[in-house]
Design a protein around this motif. Structure first.
Motif, PDB file in Angstrom:
ATOM      1  N   PRO A  41       7.852  22.428 -11.442  1.00 26.85           N
ATOM      2  CA  PRO A  41       7.037  23.476 -12.055  1.00 26.85           C
ATOM      3  C   PRO A  41       6.821  24.658 -11.097  1.00 26.85           C
ATOM      4  CG  PRO A  41       5.929  21.336 -12.125  1.00 26.85           C
ATOM      5  CD  PRO A  41       7.059  21.222 -11.168  1.00 26.85           C
ATOM      6  N   LEU A  42       6.199  25.702 -11.629  1.00 25.42           N
ATOM      7  CA  LEU A  42       5.934  26.914 -10.862  1.00 25.42           C
ATOM      8  C   LEU A  42       4.469  27.293 -11.007  1.00 25.42           C
ATOM      9  CD1 LEU A  42       8.056  30.170 -10.943  1.00 25.42           C
ATOM     10  CD2 LEU A  42       5.598  30.256 -11.245  1.00 25.42           C
ATOM     11  N   HIS A  43       3.832  27.599  -9.901  1.00 26.01           N
ATOM     12  CA  HIS A  43       2.450  28.069  -9.894  1.00 26.01           C
ATOM     13  C   HIS A  43       2.434  29.501  -9.384  1.00 26.01           C
ATOM     14  CE1 HIS A  43      -1.813  28.462  -8.972  1.00 26.01           C
ATOM     15  NE2 HIS A  43      -2.040  27.333  -9.595  1.00 26.01           N
ATOM     16  N   ALA A  44       1.815  30.416 -10.107  1.00 27.91           N
ATOM     17  CA  ALA A  44       1.779  31.827  -9.717  1.00 27.91           C
ATOM     18  C   ALA A  44       0.921  32.028  -8.473  1.00 27.91           C
ATOM     19  CB  ALA A  44       1.257  32.680 -10.869  1.00 27.91           C
ATOM     20  N   MET A  45       1.226  33.108  -7.732  1.00 33.27           N
ATOM     21  CA  MET A  45       0.513  33.455  -6.499  1.00 33.27           C
ATOM     22  C   MET A  45       0.100  34.924  -6.553  1.00 33.27           C
ATOM     23  SD  MET A  45       0.752  30.689  -4.475  1.00 33.27           S
ATOM     24  CE  MET A  45       0.892  31.048  -2.728  1.00 33.27           C
ATOM     25  N   PRO A  46      -1.128  35.255  -6.113  1.00 32.49           N
ATOM     26  CA  PRO A  46      -1.614  36.644  -6.190  1.00 32.49           C
ATOM     27  C   PRO A  46      -1.204  37.466  -4.968  1.00 32.49           C
ATOM     28  CG  PRO A  46      -3.382  35.217  -5.447  1.00 32.49           C
ATOM     29  CD  PRO A  46      -2.179  34.341  -5.644  1.00 32.49           C
ATOM     30  N   LEU A  47      -0.300  38.409  -5.130  1.00 27.64           N
ATOM     31  CA  LEU A  47       0.104  39.278  -4.029  1.00 27.64           C
ATOM     32  C   LEU A  47      -0.860  40.449  -3.930  1.00 27.64           C
ATOM     33  CD1 LEU A  47       3.978  39.391  -4.623  1.00 27.64           C
ATOM     34  CD2 LEU A  47       2.654  37.780  -3.235  1.00 27.64           C
ATOM     35  N   GLY A  48      -1.337  40.690  -2.714  1.00 26.54           N
ATOM     36  CA  GLY A  48      -2.283  41.773  -2.491  1.00 26.54           C
ATOM     37  C   GLY A  48      -3.724  41.321  -2.425  1.00 26.54           C
ATOM     38  N   LEU A  49      -3.974  40.034  -2.621  1.00 29.75           N
ATOM     39  CA  LEU A  49      -5.330  39.485  -2.551  1.00 29.75           C
ATOM     40  C   LEU A  49      -5.416  38.440  -1.434  1.00 29.75           C
ATOM     41  CD1 LEU A  49      -6.167  39.082  -6.344  1.00 29.75           C
ATOM     42  CD2 LEU A  49      -6.872  40.918  -4.793  1.00 29.75           C
ATOM     43  N   ARG A  50      -6.654  38.158  -1.004  1.00 32.21           N
ATOM     44  CA  ARG A  50      -6.857  37.224   0.100  1.00 32.21           C
ATOM     45  C   ARG A  50      -6.667  35.774  -0.338  1.00 32.21           C
ATOM     46  NH1 ARG A  50     -11.573  36.392   2.001  1.00 32.21           N
ATOM     47  NH2 ARG A  50     -12.671  37.443   0.309  1.00 32.21           N
ATOM     48  N   VAL A  51      -5.945  35.037   0.482  1.00 32.70           N
ATOM     49  CA  VAL A  51      -5.821  33.594   0.311  1.00 32.70           C
ATOM     50  C   VAL A  51      -6.130  32.930   1.646  1.00 32.70           C
ATOM     51  CG1 VAL A  51      -4.069  33.846  -1.499  1.00 32.70           C
ATOM     52  CG2 VAL A  51      -3.359  33.477   0.876  1.00 32.70           C
ATOM     53  N   ARG A  52      -6.471  31.669   1.567  1.00 34.60           N
ATOM     54  CA  ARG A  52      -6.730  30.870   2.775  1.00 34.60           C
ATOM     55  C   ARG A  52      -5.734  29.727   2.799  1.00 34.60           C
ATOM     56  NH1 ARG A  52     -10.127  26.572   4.804  1.00 34.60           N
ATOM     57  NH2 ARG A  52     -11.074  27.164   6.803  1.00 34.60           N
ATOM     58  N   VAL A  53      -5.071  29.552   3.929  1.00 33.69           N
ATOM     59  CA  VAL A  53      -4.071  28.502   4.071  1.00 33.69           C
ATOM     60  C   VAL A  53      -4.521  27.534   5.161  1.00 33.69           C
ATOM     61  CG1 VAL A  53      -1.658  27.958   4.544  1.00 33.69           C
ATOM     62  CG2 VAL A  53      -2.252  30.095   3.412  1.00 33.69           C
ATOM     63  N   ASP A  54      -4.658  26.277   4.794  1.00 35.06           N
ATOM     64  CA  ASP A  54      -4.955  25.194   5.732  1.00 35.06           C
ATOM     65  C   ASP A  54      -3.726  24.295   5.736  1.00 35.06           C
ATOM     66  OD1 ASP A  54      -5.739  22.869   7.015  1.00 35.06           O
ATOM     67  OD2 ASP A  54      -7.717  22.784   6.075  1.00 35.06           O
ATOM     68  N   THR A  55      -2.847  24.525   6.701  1.00 32.36           N
ATOM     69  CA  THR A  55      -1.575  23.800   6.688  1.00 32.36           C
ATOM     70  C   THR A  55      -1.750  22.336   7.063  1.00 32.36           C
ATOM     71  OG1 THR A  55      -1.025  24.359   8.980  1.00 32.36           O
ATOM     72  CG2 THR A  55      -0.361  25.916   7.277  1.00 32.36           C
ATOM     73  N   THR A  56      -2.754  22.045   7.851  1.00 29.92           N
ATOM     74  CA  THR A  56      -2.992  20.645   8.244  1.00 29.92           C
ATOM     75  C   THR A  56      -3.340  19.793   7.036  1.00 29.92           C
ATOM     76  OG1 THR A  56      -3.752  21.349  10.429  1.00 29.92           O
ATOM     77  CG2 THR A  56      -4.361  19.122   9.710  1.00 29.92           C
ATOM     78  N   ASN A  57      -4.205  20.312   6.191  1.00 31.20           N
ATOM     79  CA  ASN A  57      -4.621  19.584   4.994  1.00 31.20           C
ATOM     80  C   ASN A  57      -3.824  19.975   3.750  1.00 31.20           C
ATOM     81  OD1 ASN A  57      -6.952  17.980   6.028  1.00 31.20           O
ATOM     82  ND2 ASN A  57      -7.718  20.016   6.556  1.00 31.20           N
ATOM     83  N   LYS A  58      -2.785  20.800   3.952  1.00 35.45           N
ATOM     84  CA  LYS A  58      -1.881  21.202   2.871  1.00 35.45           C
ATOM     85  C   LYS A  58      -2.663  21.782   1.687  1.00 35.45           C
ATOM     86  CE  LYS A  58       1.352  17.585   4.280  1.00 35.45           C
ATOM     87  NZ  LYS A  58       2.136  16.396   3.891  1.00 35.45           N
TER      88      LYS A  58
END
Length: 331
Positions: A304-321
């Motif tokens: 499947p595909l999940h959309a992503m907002p370009l131009g807005l703030r996101v938080r990425v926690d790679t340790t906890n995926k």
């Protein structure tokens, strides 16, 4: 900024590259039927049903098809039929002022990266890396059900922010059943990969790397800012091309400003017998600049595909995926 879609709202459809309504008609009609079933009215662009070999029309014709949808006050969202290779040739002819004056939810992936980033660069209005009509909504169940669910959560339902992006339980990049269903696809148990540990929060920017190659360094490409989180993905490339494209980003200084990188799943990737993954090539290009990197994320060509907002703030926690959308795009 935007308002959620309601039943009866109109979605505009255009063909920025490949003439999907001709070369993938069965898949295109399936995608339209799925959107109709969700209760939406569809307005097809003037190039629907037309083909100029590898494209739907000339650069100006394709731009005018999109411009007409951008100018239509009754359209709330615009989706492409699918991608291709030549959307960058449309950029000088797009009506950026129309998008600035009357913003719409603009979604696409792959070659549509050129249009998304150009419209964002010229207006500052967020855009969305996400599904197209034929290539995404034209997929067969069960995988398309997850894509549809995520689409409804993001653009129809009332979201609560911050919003944590879900990881689908299964995925595939199997090319079977593109037009008609003949056999069952191979489904893989899903897992995102922590390449480098860490946490970062910043503006999300990026898309299809091979498409970026066609307009990076021009006025249509957004200025990369300190702390940006990069979304990078591609499809059907060899490791040699992946290296070339990542090196391009490095030489433009993009990796020097990024605070984290999200790598989408690479559909039909060819490692040329090396056993190396795209993130291995990326690490070479980073030269010891060990940014937080989360790989194999479901936001691009695989299903499947999940959309992503370009131009807005996101938080990425790679340790906890974990990927969290921090900003509400609904006014």
């Amino acid at each position: 900024m935007f308002s959620p879609l309601n039943k009866g709202d109109t979605i505009g459809i255009y063909s920025p590259s490949k003439p999907a309504s001709v070369i993938a008609q069965a898949r295109y009609e399936r995608g339209k039927a799925r959107l109709h079933a969700l209760g939406f009215t569809l307005k097809e662009g003037v190039l629907t049903g037309k083909s100029d070999f590898y494209r739907s029309g000339t650069p100006k014709e394709r731009a005018e098809e999109l411009n007409a949808l951008l100018r239509d006050p009754n359209i709330k969202m615009i989706l492409p039929t699918m991608g291709g290779t030549n959307a960058n040739s449309m950029l000088p002819y797009l009506d950026y002022e129309a998008f600035q004056q009357h913003p719409k939810i603009l979604i696409g992936l792959s070659d549509v990266t050129a249009i998304l980033l150009a419209l964002y660069a010229k207006t500052g209005i967020p855009v969305f890396y996400g599904p197209s009509v034929a290539s995404t909504f034209g997929e067969f169940p069960p995988l398309v059900h997850y894509t549809e669910q995520y689409f409804k959560e993001l653009f129809v339902d009332s979201l609560t922010f911050p919003y944590v992006m879900p990881m689908p339980p299964i995925w595939t990049d199997d090319r079977l059943n593109w037009l008609e269903k003949t056999t069952e696809k191979t489904h893989h148990r899903n897992s995102w990969i922590t390449v480098e540990h860490g946490v970062a929060e910043g503006r999300l920017i990026g898309g299809n790397v091979n498409t970026m190659y066609g307009f990076i360094g021009t006025p249509y490409f957004p200025q990369i800012e300190e702390g940006d989180i990069l979304l990078l993905e591609d499809t059907s490339k060899t490791i040699a091309v992946v290296e070339k494209n990542f090196a391009m980003l490095k030489m433009h200084g993009i990796f020097d400003k990024a605070s984290a990188i999200i790598l989408g799943k690479h559909e039909q990737y060819d490692d040329l017998g090396t056993g190396r993954q795209p993130y291995d090539v990326l690490l070479e290009q980073l030269d010891g600049n060990l940014l937080p990197i989360l790989a194999e994320v479901d936001c691009c060509h695989t299903h499947p595909l999940h959309a992503m907002p370009l131009g807005l703030r996101v938080r990425v926690d790679t340790t906890n995926k974990r990927i969290t959308f921090m900003e509400n795009w609904f006014s």
